[in-house]
Scaffold this active site. Structure first.
Site, PDB file in Angstrom:
ATOM      1  N   ASP A 236     -14.097  -4.454   6.791  1.00 29.55           N
ATOM      2  CA  ASP A 236     -15.031  -5.545   7.084  1.00 29.55           C
ATOM      3  C   ASP A 236     -15.880  -5.138   8.293  1.00 29.55           C
ATOM      4  O   ASP A 236     -15.542  -4.197   9.009  1.00 29.55           O
ATOM      5  CB  ASP A 236     -14.285  -6.850   7.351  1.00 29.55           C
ATOM      6  CG  ASP A 236     -13.212  -6.709   8.403  1.00 29.55           C
ATOM      7  OD1 ASP A 236     -12.156  -6.131   8.087  1.00 29.55           O
ATOM      8  OD2 ASP A 236     -13.446  -7.114   9.544  1.00 29.55           O
TER       9      ASP A 236
ATOM     10  N   ARG B 153       0.848  -1.203   0.000  1.00 27.84           N
ATOM     11  CA  ARG B 153       0.000   0.000   0.000  1.00 27.84           C
ATOM     12  C   ARG B 153       0.884   1.254   0.000  1.00 27.84           C
ATOM     13  O   ARG B 153       0.527   2.271  -0.595  1.00 27.84           O
ATOM     14  CB  ARG B 153      -0.959   0.004   1.191  1.00 27.84           C
ATOM     15  CG  ARG B 153      -2.165   0.914   0.954  1.00 27.84           C
ATOM     16  CD  ARG B 153      -3.118   0.951   2.157  1.00 27.84           C
ATOM     17  NE  ARG B 153      -3.429  -0.368   2.616  1.00 27.84           N
ATOM     18  CZ  ARG B 153      -3.507  -0.695   3.917  1.00 27.84           C
ATOM     19  NH1 ARG B 153      -3.306   0.199   4.841  1.00 27.84           N
ATOM     20  NH2 ARG B 153      -3.789  -1.927   4.261  1.00 27.84           N
TER      21      ARG B 153
HETATM   22  O1  LIG Z   1      -4.484  -2.320   6.931  1.00 28.52           O
HETATM   23  P1  LIG Z   1      -3.513  -2.149   8.063  1.00 28.52           P
HETATM   24  O2  LIG Z   1      -2.917  -0.784   8.076  1.00 28.52           O
HETATM   25  O3  LIG Z   1      -2.443  -3.208   8.090  1.00 28.52           O
HETATM   26  O4  LIG Z   1      -4.384  -2.278   9.408  1.00 28.52           O
HETATM   27  C1  LIG Z   1      -5.145  -3.389   9.826  1.00 28.52           C
HETATM   28  O5  LIG Z   1      -4.965  -4.559   9.049  1.00 28.52           O
HETATM   29  C2  LIG Z   1      -4.093  -5.490   9.728  1.00 28.52           C
HETATM   30  C3  LIG Z   1      -4.871  -6.753  10.007  1.00 28.52           C
HETATM   31  O6  LIG Z   1      -5.344  -7.330   8.841  1.00 28.52           O
HETATM   32  C4  LIG Z   1      -3.661  -4.782  11.011  1.00 28.52           C
HETATM   33  O7  LIG Z   1      -2.422  -4.142  10.793  1.00 28.52           O
HETATM   34  C5  LIG Z   1      -4.790  -3.816  11.237  1.00 28.52           C
HETATM   35  O8  LIG Z   1      -4.509  -2.709  12.056  1.00 28.52           O
HETATM   36  O1  LIG Z   2      -7.439  -5.276  12.795  1.00 29.07           O
HETATM   37  C1  LIG Z   2      -8.383  -5.426  12.019  1.00 29.07           C
HETATM   38  C2  LIG Z   2      -8.415  -4.803  10.749  1.00 29.07           C
HETATM   39  C3  LIG Z   2      -9.499  -5.005   9.931  1.00 29.07           C
HETATM   40  N1  LIG Z   2     -10.499  -5.794  10.356  1.00 29.07           N
HETATM   41  C4  LIG Z   2     -10.476  -6.394  11.569  1.00 29.07           C
HETATM   42  O2  LIG Z   2     -11.402  -7.112  11.920  1.00 29.07           O
HETATM   43  N2  LIG Z   2      -9.419  -6.188  12.368  1.00 29.07           N
END
Ligand SMILES: O=P(O)(O)O[C@H]1O[C@H](CO)[C@@H](O)[C@H]1O
Ligand SMILES: O=c1cc[nH]c(=O)[nH]1
Length: 237
Positions: free
Chosen positions: A206, A24
Site C-alpha cells: 500500500d 504465507r
Molecule cells: O506482511 P508482513 O510480513 O506481516 O509485514 C507487514 O505487515 C504487517 C502489518 O500488516 C506487519 O507485520 C508488517 O511488517
Molecule cells: O507495517 C506496514 C505494512 C504495510 N503497510 C503499512 O502501512 N504498514
C-alpha cells in the site's frame, strides 16, 4: 524443541525465509519448495523445510511486530543454528517513485522501538543494517530480472495505526526513508547479536502518500517475485 517452535534439532535449515503471515509460509512451502514438511504448528505459526534448486531451505511465520518476530528469530538463531534469515514481508511506501508491488531491500532500519535502548542504554543509537552479501545478491538477482527494486532505509514501526502518522510520514520521507514495516530493525539487531546474516525484503502492499492498496488475497499470494529474489539471493552465498 524451543519454547515456541516444535522442531527437533536438524529439522530447520541454515537458510530460512521469514514471512509475518503463517499462511504465507504455507504458500511459499507449497509453491516454491520440493518435498516440504511441516516442522511447526505451535500457535498456528507454521514452519516448513524442503528444498529449492536442490538446497535445503526453511520458511517460518513470525507474526506481526517486533515482539512476535523477535521470539522466533531469537530461538532460530540461538537454538536451531540458523545462519541466513531473510524476512519476506509487506510494507507501506513513503516515496512517490516507489510504487505498489515494487520490491524494497532494507539496507538499514530506523525505528521508534525501544529495543536497542533497552540493550545499550539511552546514549547509544545502534544502527541496524542488512548483511551486505545478502543485500548485494538480492539486488543483483532483482536487477538482472528487470524487477522494480529500491534499496535504502525503512522505518520499523511499533504501531500500524499511528496517531502521529500525518506528521511522521512526511518527516521520515524527507530523510529518504522508503517505506514502513514492523520487524526489520529487530531482525537486524538480533542477527548482529548472534553473528548471523539477515536481510529484509518487502513488497509494497500500500502507499501512504497516494493511498493505493492491494487486497489481502493479493498480499498472501502475489508476491512471487520477492520470494524468488529471497531464495536465489540466499543460495548464491
Ligand atoms: O506482511 P508482513 O510480513 O506481516 O509485514 C507487514 O505487515 C504487517 C502489518 O500488516 C506487519 O507485520 C508488517 O511488517
Ligand atoms: O507495517 C506496514 C505494512 C504495510 N503497510 C503499512 O502501512 N504498514
Amino acid at each position: 524443541m524451543s519454547v515456541h517452535i516444535g522442531a527437533t534439532q536438524g529439522q530447520i535449515a541454515e537458510t530460512i525465509l521469514l514471512p509475518g503471515d503463517p499462511l504465507r509460509a504455507q504458500y511459499i512451502a507449497e509453491t516454491f519448495l520440493e518435498g516440504a514438511e511441516k516442522y511447526n504448528d505451535v500457535r498456528g505459526m507454521y514452519g516448513f523445510t524442503g528444498t529449492y534448486k536442490g538446497k535445503r531451505v526453511s520458511v517460518q511465520g513470525t507474526g506481526m511486530g517486533i515482539p512476535s518476530m523477535s521470539i522466533y528469530a531469537h530461538e532460530l538463531m540461538s537454538q536451531y543454528g540458523v545462519k541466513n534469515l531473510i524476512r519476506v514481508g509487506t510494507c507501506g511506501a513513503y516515496q512517490k517513485d516507489v510504487k505498489v508491488r515494487d520490491i524494497i531491500l532494507a539496507q538499514a532500519a530506523t525505528t521508534d522501538s525501544a529495543i536497542n535502548r533497552h540493550r545499550f542504554g539511552n546514549n547509544i543509537d545502534f544502527a541496524p543494517v542488512a548483511n551486505f552479501q545478502l543485500l548485494k545478491n538480492a539486488y543483483d538477482v532483482a536487477t538482472e530480472r528487470n524487477m522494480p527494486v529500491h534499496v535504502g532505509n525503512v522505518f520499523t514501526s511499533d504501531t500500524f495505526y499511528n496517531d502521529r502518522g500525518a506528521e511522521l510520514v512526511p518527516l521520515l520521507a524527507s530523510y529518504q526513508v522508503l517505506a514502513v514495516e514492523m520487524e526489520a530493525a529487530a531482525l537486524y539487531s538480533l542477527a548482529a547479536k548472534f553473528g548471523v546474516n539477515a536481510l529484509a525484503i518487502m513488497t509494497v502492499s500500500d502507499h501512504l502518500v497516494t493511498g493505493e492498496e492491494t487486497t489481502s488475497e493479493e498480499r498472501q499470494t502475489t508476491f512471487n517475485q520477492m520470494i524468488e529474489v529471497a531464495l536465489d539471493a540466499a543460495l548464491m552465498k
